[in-house]
Structures are given as structure tokens and as C-alpha cells.
Scaffold this motif. Sequence first.
Motif, PDB file in Angstrom:
ATOM      1  N   VAL A 184       0.827  -1.206   0.000  1.00  0.00           N
ATOM      2  CA  VAL A 184       0.000   0.000   0.000  1.00  0.00           C
ATOM      3  C   VAL A 184       0.863   1.257   0.000  1.00  0.00           C
ATOM      4  O   VAL A 184       0.623   2.205  -0.759  1.00  0.00           O
ATOM      5  CB  VAL A 184      -0.956  -0.007   1.205  1.00  0.00           C
ATOM      6  N   VAL A 185       1.876   1.282   0.855  1.00  0.00           N
ATOM      7  CA  VAL A 185       2.684   2.495   0.995  1.00  0.00           C
ATOM      8  C   VAL A 185       3.716   2.613  -0.121  1.00  0.00           C
ATOM      9  O   VAL A 185       3.808   3.623  -0.829  1.00  0.00           O
ATOM     10  CB  VAL A 185       3.364   2.530   2.385  1.00  0.00           C
ATOM     11  N   PHE A 186       4.499   1.534  -0.268  1.00  0.00           N
ATOM     12  CA  PHE A 186       5.573   1.600  -1.263  1.00  0.00           C
ATOM     13  C   PHE A 186       5.113   1.180  -2.658  1.00  0.00           C
ATOM     14  O   PHE A 186       5.790   1.458  -3.645  1.00  0.00           O
ATOM     15  CB  PHE A 186       6.744   0.704  -0.817  1.00  0.00           C
ATOM     16  N   ARG A 187       3.975   0.490  -2.737  1.00  0.00           N
ATOM     17  CA  ARG A 187       3.430   0.033  -4.018  1.00  0.00           C
ATOM     18  C   ARG A 187       4.504  -0.674  -4.858  1.00  0.00           C
ATOM     19  O   ARG A 187       4.651  -0.439  -6.060  1.00  0.00           O
ATOM     20  CB  ARG A 187       2.850   1.217  -4.800  1.00  0.00           C
ATOM     21  N   ASP A 188       5.240  -1.531  -4.153  1.00  0.00           N
ATOM     22  CA  ASP A 188       6.326  -2.256  -4.816  1.00  0.00           C
ATOM     23  C   ASP A 188       6.223  -3.727  -4.422  1.00  0.00           C
ATOM     24  O   ASP A 188       6.329  -4.081  -3.240  1.00  0.00           O
ATOM     25  CB  ASP A 188       7.681  -1.690  -4.387  1.00  0.00           C
ATOM     26  N   VAL A 189       6.001  -4.570  -5.440  1.00  0.00           N
ATOM     27  CA  VAL A 189       5.881  -6.005  -5.162  1.00  0.00           C
ATOM     28  C   VAL A 189       7.184  -6.554  -4.612  1.00  0.00           C
ATOM     29  O   VAL A 189       7.197  -7.473  -3.781  1.00  0.00           O
ATOM     30  CB  VAL A 189       5.451  -6.750  -6.432  1.00  0.00           C
ATOM     31  N   GLN A 190       8.302  -5.986  -5.027  1.00  0.00           N
ATOM     32  CA  GLN A 190       9.590  -6.485  -4.536  1.00  0.00           C
ATOM     33  C   GLN A 190       9.755  -6.250  -3.039  1.00  0.00           C
ATOM     34  O   GLN A 190      10.521  -6.942  -2.376  1.00  0.00           O
ATOM     35  CB  GLN A 190      10.722  -5.804  -5.293  1.00  0.00           C
ATOM     36  N   ALA A 191       9.012  -5.250  -2.517  1.00  0.00           N
ATOM     37  CA  ALA A 191       9.089  -5.001  -1.078  1.00  0.00           C
ATOM     38  C   ALA A 191       8.483  -6.129  -0.263  1.00  0.00           C
ATOM     39  O   ALA A 191       8.689  -6.206   0.956  1.00  0.00           O
ATOM     40  CB  ALA A 191       8.393  -3.692  -0.734  1.00  0.00           C
ATOM     41  N   LEU A 192       7.733  -6.998  -0.947  1.00  0.00           N
ATOM     42  CA  LEU A 192       7.197  -8.174  -0.243  1.00  0.00           C
ATOM     43  C   LEU A 192       8.306  -9.093   0.258  1.00  0.00           C
ATOM     44  O   LEU A 192       8.089  -9.911   1.155  1.00  0.00           O
ATOM     45  CB  LEU A 192       6.257  -8.962  -1.156  1.00  0.00           C
TER      46      LEU A 192
END
Length: 374
Positions: free
Chosen positions: A117-125
Motif C-alpha cells: 500500500v505504501v511503497f506500491r512495490d511487489v519487490q518489497a514483499l
Amino acid sequence: MKGRTVDVVLAGTGLGVGLLMLVTGQYHARAGVGWLLPPLVVCCAALLLRRTAPLASVLIGTAAVTADVVVGPSLATPLVYTQVLYDACVHGRQSLARALLACSVVGSVVTAVVALVVFRDVQALGLAILLALVTVVPVLTGTHVRHHREQAQIARQLVRLAELDRANAVASERARMARELHDVIANHLSAVAIHATAALSTDLGPGGTRDALRVIRENSVRGLTEMRQLVGFLRDPAGGSAAEDVTAGLADLEDLAGRARRSGLAVAVSVRGTPADLPTSVDLAAYRIVQESLTNALKHGDGGRVTVEVAYQPSTVDISVASSLIDKATRADGAGAGVIGMRERAELLGGSLDAGPRDGGWLVAARLPREVTA
């Protein structure tokens, strides 16, 4: 002492592996290796409390891994932290394990949501997945191991209980066998001993000697027969004729009284109430009580009259055997093996038995239930 040694070895091993990882560069370049060493040492020290203070171990380890993430992060300290969480679930309270599982799951989910939600980055998963590997996996593993250890402990306790039950059953069976052997043989051997003593100590004449020998032979043969039946029953308790023959009852009361009369007792038998089919255990116990009472009258009485009364009540069978008494020193305390065996028989069925002097003689009074609950 052994547990403390294991804790020290585990902490030392963790520190050694962690130092090796730091030396080989398994950390982020945000800070130098010198800043990553204190969190590693503190997290390894937390392992020393894994058995004695699991909650303190978790708090210290959490502070150490948080500091490591701030200044690093490295791979060594989080790896040691997984051991801290695992041990807390294995050795700590169940409430601590549940709290750690809830916190680790919530933390991983919140991290994943923030990453999307915040970073909108799948890699942050990847951070959420790493957090789950460091927290959720060791907590679940420790909880699983704890559950299996508890199940194993319960199984060992059940084995011990089963062994105690087996030992109690063996002791109970030995006591039952002792009662049966005593009651089966004592009556006949007492008659044999009394008549043999009379034949040896006085001149009974040809007729008296023949009568004494006849009684001796009758009781010897009868005792041998009942002993063989009992041994056959012990060898094959599942049945056959042996089990049926050895199970005497009140229906054989007249035959028992007849043998006592031939041994020299004046026995009178009276039955009140309507005879009814009794459970085998009750019928046998009643017969053995009368048999043992007649044996005691033969050994300790003065040869007078013995009165046997059986009363069938609505819910009980009352038995009384009254005899004269001359051997008061032997009989007054009621502590003989025969009295003990009779009382045990009655109490095992939920009944009662009293034996003692009464009106210048000896009275055995038993009350047995007509129905025995399993």
C-alpha cells in the motif's frame, strides 16, 4: 548442570557461526562490522536464558535483532534470533508461544500490507517474507515440537499407569489365590491334624482308630481333589469343567456341614427366606466364609454345637456361624489369616464381616450383597 552446559555450548556455537558470517561479509554495508558485533553478542547471550527465563530471552533477543537491523542489517543476528524464538516456544509457557505466534503473524501481514500500500512495490514483499521466515517459521516449529514432547510425556505417563495397574492386578490376584488356597486346604488339613493327634495321643480302640482313619482319608482325598481343581482353574481360567467344579456355593452347604459332622462337629444348619440365584462371586464368598468358620470351630472349639444360619434378605444375604470357644487366647484378637481372608472376601463385594467373642463363644457374622455392581 547438563542443561546449563548445553546452553553455553549453543550460545558459543551461535557466536562462532555469526562471527564467521560477519567475517565473510554477510551483512549490509550501512555500517561497519564493529557496529554489528554487539547485537550478535547480546543475542547469543540471550540463549543462556532460554530454559530459565524464556520471556527475558525473547525480549533481549528482540532488542538485539532490532539494533542489528538499525545499524546493519546482518544475517548472523537474525539467524541466532530464530533459535531464541524456537527455544521460547519449546521451554516457555504456552501463553508465551501463543503470543509469539500472534505477534509474528501480525507483524508479517502488516509488513506485507505496508509494502504493497505504501511503497506500491511487489519487490518489497521480500521484506515481509524474510520477516516471516525469521519469526513465524521458528515459532511454528517450536510449537510443533513442544506439542509432540507433551504427547510423548503423556504416553510415558500412560505406560507408567498401565504398569502400576498391572502390578496392582498381579497383587490382587496373588491375594485372591492366597485366600482360595487357604480356604480350600485349611478345612481338610485341620480335620486331618486333629484326628491324627487324637489317634496318636489316646487309645481309641479298633473302632475309634478306624473312624479316625476314615475321616483322615476322606479329608485328604477331598483336599487333594479341590487342590487339583484349583490348580486346573489357575492354568486355564477361561473355563472348562475345572472352573465349574472349583466354584462352590451355598447349594453345597449341607455337604459341607456333613463333612464337618464326620470330623466331630455337631453342626446345625438353618436357612431363612427364599434361596435365590446369587452372583458366582457372592455364592463362592458365602460358602468360603462358612467353610472357614467351621474350620476355626474345629480347631479352637470345644466340640460343642455349631449353628450356621443363612438368611436371604431382599438385598443381602446374612450369614452367621456361632460356636463354642475354648482357645480364647488364640481367637480373641481376630487377627488370624482366616478371619482376615473372610473379611477381605466380604469387603471386596461391598459387604461386611465381624468376628469375635459373643456370649461365651465365637460368632462370625457376615452380610453380603445379593447384587454386585461391576
